[in-house]
Enzyme design. Sequence first.
Site, mmCIF file in Angstrom:
data_model
loop_
_atom_site.group_PDB
_atom_site.id
_atom_site.type_symbol
_atom_site.label_atom_id
_atom_site.label_comp_id
_atom_site.label_asym_id
_atom_site.label_seq_id
_atom_site.Cartn_x
_atom_site.Cartn_y
_atom_site.Cartn_z
ATOM 1 N N ASP A 183 -11.072 -29.284 36.169
ATOM 2 C CA ASP A 183 -11.954 -28.124 36.153
ATOM 3 C C ASP A 183 -12.395 -27.812 34.715
ATOM 4 O O ASP A 183 -11.783 -28.267 33.750
ATOM 5 C CB ASP A 183 -11.212 -26.929 36.743
ATOM 6 C CG ASP A 183 -12.128 -25.889 37.363
ATOM 7 O OD1 ASP A 183 -13.358 -26.008 37.187
ATOM 8 O OD2 ASP A 183 -11.616 -24.971 38.023
ATOM 9 N N GLU A 189 -16.988 -26.830 30.188
ATOM 10 C CA GLU A 189 -18.367 -26.471 29.836
ATOM 11 C C GLU A 189 -18.429 -25.524 28.636
ATOM 12 O O GLU A 189 -19.319 -25.635 27.799
ATOM 13 C CB GLU A 189 -19.069 -25.793 31.018
ATOM 14 C CG GLU A 189 -19.048 -26.579 32.313
ATOM 15 C CD GLU A 189 -17.871 -26.213 33.194
ATOM 16 O OE1 GLU A 189 -17.753 -26.779 34.294
ATOM 17 O OE2 GLU A 189 -17.041 -25.363 32.767
ATOM 18 N N ASP A 212 -18.966 -23.140 41.544
ATOM 19 C CA ASP A 212 -18.702 -21.863 42.219
ATOM 20 C C ASP A 212 -19.939 -21.350 42.958
ATOM 21 O O ASP A 212 -20.852 -20.770 42.355
ATOM 22 C CB ASP A 212 -18.236 -20.826 41.199
ATOM 23 C CG ASP A 212 -16.927 -21.218 40.548
ATOM 24 O OD1 ASP A 212 -16.246 -22.120 41.077
ATOM 25 O OD2 ASP A 212 -16.575 -20.639 39.504
#
Length: 770
Positions: free
Chosen positions: A414, A417, A480
């Site tokens: 995950d 970024e 998400d």
Amino acid sequence: MKFTDGYWQIRKGYHMQHPVDIRDIVRKDNEVTVYAATKRIERKGDTLNGALIKATLSSPIPNVIKVTFNHHKGGLNKAPQFELAQLDHDIAIQDDEQALSFQSGELKATITKNTGWNISFDYNERHLTGSVHKGPGYINGPEDSVFFREQLELGVGEYIYGLGERFTPFVKNGQTVDIWNEDGGTSSEQAYKNIPFYLSSKGYGVFVNHPEKVSYEIASENVSKVQFSVEGETLEYFIIGGSNPKEVLDNYTTLTGKPALPPAWTFGLWLTTSFTTDYDEATVNHFVDGMAERDLPLSVFHFDCFWMREYQWCDFKWDERMFPDPEGMLKRLKDRGLKICAWINPYIAEKSYLFDEGMENGYLMKRPDGSVWQWDLWQAGMGLVDFTNPAAVDWYKSKLKVLIDQGVDSFKTDFGERIPTDVVYYDGSDPVKMHNYYTFLYNKVVFELLEENLGKNEAALFARSATVGGQQFPVHWGGDCSSTFESMAESLRGGLSLGVSGFGFWSHDISGFEMTAAPAVYKRWVQFGMLSSHSRLHGNESYRVPWLFDEESVDVLRKFTKLKCRLMPYLFDAAVTASEQGTPMMRPMVLDYYQDPATYTLDRQYMFGNSLLVAPIFNAEGTASYYVPEGQWTNLLTDEIVQGGRWYNETYDYMNMPVLVKPGSIIAMGLEDSKPDYDYASGVELHIYGLEEGQSSAIRLVQMNGDKAADVTAVRQNGQIEVTIEGTLTDWSVVLHGIQNIASVEGASESAGEQGLVFKGEDNHITITL
């Protein structure tokens, strides 16, 4: 980024120079450099006090031409740089008084002399695009900033796709796009996976070779141009040719890396703990037991963030309050046939014991003053692992290896970024270029560790962020999303855009991540999710097991999970093709039907492999609106005939949806409906749909390691259908759809099946006389 004020004027504070007058063309080995003045040179004195723009043409691989613009070569060209292929191949250069042509394979760049600036790019004599008058520009901006831009021709009716996983409209015309990774969810113009590559409906691609921010104006600043710009003294891009869009993607992924082949077990259903829910081993067992009791095939169980203690992400240690016996728990789950995935990220919270280790050994990213970079967003006092430090890489791998030894098969990588630019890297990399590139190093480290420990084609990630080359480390998921039909549609747009950006495999959170879906959303998203490359039930504050929605949700999940398991002989061949050619498993219609203009804007349906058209349903009423290309298609679920060349508006119950088989297809289906990983060459049913007189069809069957098991060919001619097997299949059969009666059969025994006549193969050849 826009530099002009309308068509005629330059924005205040900017000054732009264009190559205007070609002064010299120099050949060196397999390169050509064009020197162009930025003003008309009428006499010798005009050569003073002016700039020369240099454009160098070269070719790293066949059918790809690299264009490198320079203003001043003395600028620093700091790391990182994308890892690109370089293959030996022939270059053809022809030079005369009117023009110079530079050709790689069938792709040719023609530089016109004595007429100002003009480079035409053509593939097999078909014009693709061009760099024309006032297209390239060197720009001085405010506060001594400098930029390079290019504007390439955009033809009438031409559409642009790609640029990574973008949730904005699938057709990028009219959009401003910045290639800059952000954690922005699926409902904004930001993207987790920014790829400076676009695909044109005219059948070519353009890749801008800059890891830093690339700013695109796509039919926006100039409505007949695609503009891209970067800050600095240099701009480099590649024109990528091919005889069709799939060949373009093949060439692009040859240049930047082919997707690895994920293991077969990853194609089954993944179930997670969800994010902020409370869970322990008893909770996990309750879910696993509930799935088994309801005959819901489950392949992977994923432990999300809170398998570790709060405030300590990541320390890679199980929270002993919830999981006092992690090794025993994982063994018990694996004894039930499950694979295990664990959530990680590249951040180290200050409370983690690893923070002090990392700080003392120089494994964490630093500020210019030498202190460790930290902030409180996400995890309190967190730092970032510096993957440019080889010792930090080994350290990070050593912590993950403990988990692999405990029984973890995969990692959800995950984040990656939110990478700061006010930092100093161990190897001196440019922090602006590293903002997007960081995720490549992060996912590469984890993927290589899995390969080293589990073997080739046994490694799989569940990654959120990516840049160019990240397709080599599958799988990626869409981030998400919300639990609405609108978010389901935006997720699909993102997946289709990522697919035409070189990524072969993609997933999404079935029923949405944020909030809890209404039962209607859950059931329709389950259909879409199980007809995606990879399929995961995951959410934020609530569990995603189907019986918490309604009993029909259980039935829908069972039907479509079992369908996907049975489709694995067909799907795994599509996966192997993705790894070999870069053709995504889930692909926009235009990729297969680029000669049909009706497909150019379609973003609510897709091809799933070569032969299945899937049209998810995005409303509670069950209405499907979809387009079918020419030909006589067959609904896979109902066997109904669907005539192509038109739009359909139909209503479906929750057990059905449009899943259409392309005319003349062979769909290989296995007998196993409880798991995705089994022997695809044993007990396979070869379903033949819509094979017309004079037509033939061929497919490949592969093993779970990706090796070919057999080639299957079906030919209909002179009133007969002949099916031939080259290779090894055992206990195989043919199922004819749309044909109720035959005259005779040789090489097989005949029986009636639920979906048509069934012919049990006795050797490697069947002849059916109609």
